[in-house]
Design an enzyme around this catalytic site. Structure first.
Site, mmCIF file in Angstrom:
data_model
loop_
_atom_site.group_PDB
_atom_site.id
_atom_site.type_symbol
_atom_site.label_atom_id
_atom_site.label_comp_id
_atom_site.label_asym_id
_atom_site.label_seq_id
_atom_site.Cartn_x
_atom_site.Cartn_y
_atom_site.Cartn_z
ATOM 1 N N LYS A 16 -67.959 -71.253 32.778
ATOM 2 C CA LYS A 16 -67.592 -71.063 31.624
ATOM 3 C C LYS A 16 -65.951 -71.645 31.647
ATOM 4 O O LYS A 16 -65.039 -71.135 32.254
ATOM 5 C CB LYS A 16 -67.518 -69.809 30.915
ATOM 6 C CG LYS A 16 -66.688 -69.786 29.593
ATOM 7 C CD LYS A 16 -66.791 -68.416 29.077
ATOM 8 C CE LYS A 16 -65.705 -68.199 27.811
ATOM 9 N NZ LYS A 16 -65.347 -66.726 27.399
ATOM 10 N N GLY B 41 -60.877 -62.494 20.877
ATOM 11 C CA GLY B 41 -60.459 -60.839 20.709
ATOM 12 C C GLY B 41 -59.807 -60.804 19.206
ATOM 13 O O GLY B 41 -59.538 -59.555 18.883
ATOM 14 N N ALA C 252 -66.298 -66.321 20.968
ATOM 15 C CA ALA C 252 -65.007 -65.853 20.633
ATOM 16 C C ALA C 252 -64.815 -65.890 19.018
ATOM 17 O O ALA C 252 -65.084 -66.710 18.313
ATOM 18 C CB ALA C 252 -63.909 -66.706 21.131
ATOM 19 N N ASN D 36 -67.550 -60.488 23.567
ATOM 20 C CA ASN D 36 -67.300 -59.317 24.548
ATOM 21 C C ASN D 36 -66.526 -58.041 23.787
ATOM 22 O O ASN D 36 -67.084 -57.076 23.581
ATOM 23 C CB ASN D 36 -66.605 -59.909 25.767
ATOM 24 C CG ASN D 36 -65.946 -58.956 26.889
ATOM 25 O OD1 ASN D 36 -65.715 -58.982 27.813
ATOM 26 N ND2 ASN D 36 -66.372 -57.511 26.384
#
Lengths: 265, 71
Positions: A101, A162, A189, A211
């Site tokens: 990645k 995030g 993302a 994530n």
């Protein structure tokens, strides 16, 4: 019902969710959450050992071996082509995979990829035999260039890493899907909630990499179930074919054989 | 008789590697055998198969890279 299987660089996969291994409240929560997600690909990273903590890498390695997933190492934290290429080579040796990645950041405020360095690093790594998964912006021309270099997979952002802001530019993502029909596309993302993932999958994206949205949920394991179901639902909807939007109402109850005075045309 | 000092940088710290002639010696003397890591000498990855043939010299910068979580 489960959506169709898909292929990533020749590897057939069932789950369309790639999940990160960072930010979980504990190693146990990480393990339980990843299992609940049913993901078959997990992202990992690497760092220099510190004298006081030389064994934590081994513990982490034992955990990811237990998960028995495909590994996708990242080049997080790289701000130059040289750093990213070097990190990719280290990752290939460490994790025994040619998948990478590729992250080459251009701005530390919003962690936006640097498009020029991304192209340069991609070119080098493909020549070095890597299967590159570039973390990219949603710029069409940049994505076309990455495809021309030989990337079979592209991972445009939905929003900065995030932030959980969802798909900030659905038009750009829709355009990528329409203009690059042969490519495997994942939104990487910015996904904050399952409906963001559904939206991307309904646009025809092949998968989702996330994530923070799971790891920072109040109950990560439960959220992993939610995302797994959402991604499957979004893909099924895409495969089923979403109806076109109309400006005018159209009755869903048949009007055939109704008395003439009840028909309103 | 003691060997001549050979200072190298290991994970950012200076150490005397006088008794270490190869990467394999370094790994063994630091009790790191069996772990999951990759060795990088002067920014070049050294595959495990080459540890015994890769010499360690004064001034070398050696990094031991380990797996960590990532997104």
């Amino acid at each position: 019902m489960k959506a169709s299987n898909w292929t990533v660089y020749g590897q057939e996969l069932g789950s369309r969710l790639f999940i990160g291994t960072a930010l979980y409240p504990s190693p146990k929560v990480m393990m339980d959450t990843i299992r609940a997600s049913r993901a078959e690909v997990i992202t990992v990273s690497l760092r220099r050992q510190t004298p006081t903590d030389s064994k934590s890498g081994d513990k982490f390695w034992q955990m990811i071996e237990e998960l028995d997933c495909h590994l996708l190492p990242n080049t997080a934290g790289c701000y130059s082509v040289k750093e990213a290429v070097k990190t990719a080579h280290m990752a290939r040796e460490l994790f025994d995979t040619d998948w990478v990645k590729l992250e080459v950041m251009g701005d530390s405020y919003n962690l936006q990829p640097d498009p020029f360095m991304l192209v340069e690093a991609t070119k080098i790594l493909i020549e070095d035999g890597f299967k590159v998964f570039p973390y990219t912006t949603d710029d069409l021309v940049l994505c076309q260039k990455l495809a021309e270099l030989g990337c079979e997979v592209l991972m445009p952002w939905g929003a900065p890493i995030g932030t959980g802001q969802g798909l900030l530019n659905p038009y750009a993502l829709k355009t990528l899907r329409e203009r690059l029909p042969e490519l495997t596309l994942l939104v990487d993302a910015g996904i904050g909630k399952p409906s963001d993932a559904v939206q991307a999958m309904e646009l025809g994206f092949d998968g989702i990499l996330l994530n923070t949205a799971v790891a920072e949920a109040l109950e990560p394991e439960t959220m992993a179930y939610a995302f797994a179901d959402a991604i499957n639902a979004g893909r099924l909807a895409y495969e089923a074919g979403v109806m076109p939007k109309r400006d005018n109402a159209k009755p869903s109850t048949p009007t055939l054989d109704q008395p003439i005075w009840q028909q309103h045309g | 008789m003691t060997s001549k000092q050979q200072i190298i940088e290991l994970n950012g710290e200076s150490i005397d590697a006088a008794d270490m002639s190869s990467v394999a010696d370094l790994i063994e003397q630091k009790n790191m055998t069996g772990g999951r890591f990759v060795v990088v000498v002067n920014d070049e990855v050294v595959p495990k198969s080459s540890w015994a043939q890769t010499s360690i010299n004064a001034g070398d910068k050696v990094d031991i890279m380990s797996p960590i979580s990532g997104g």
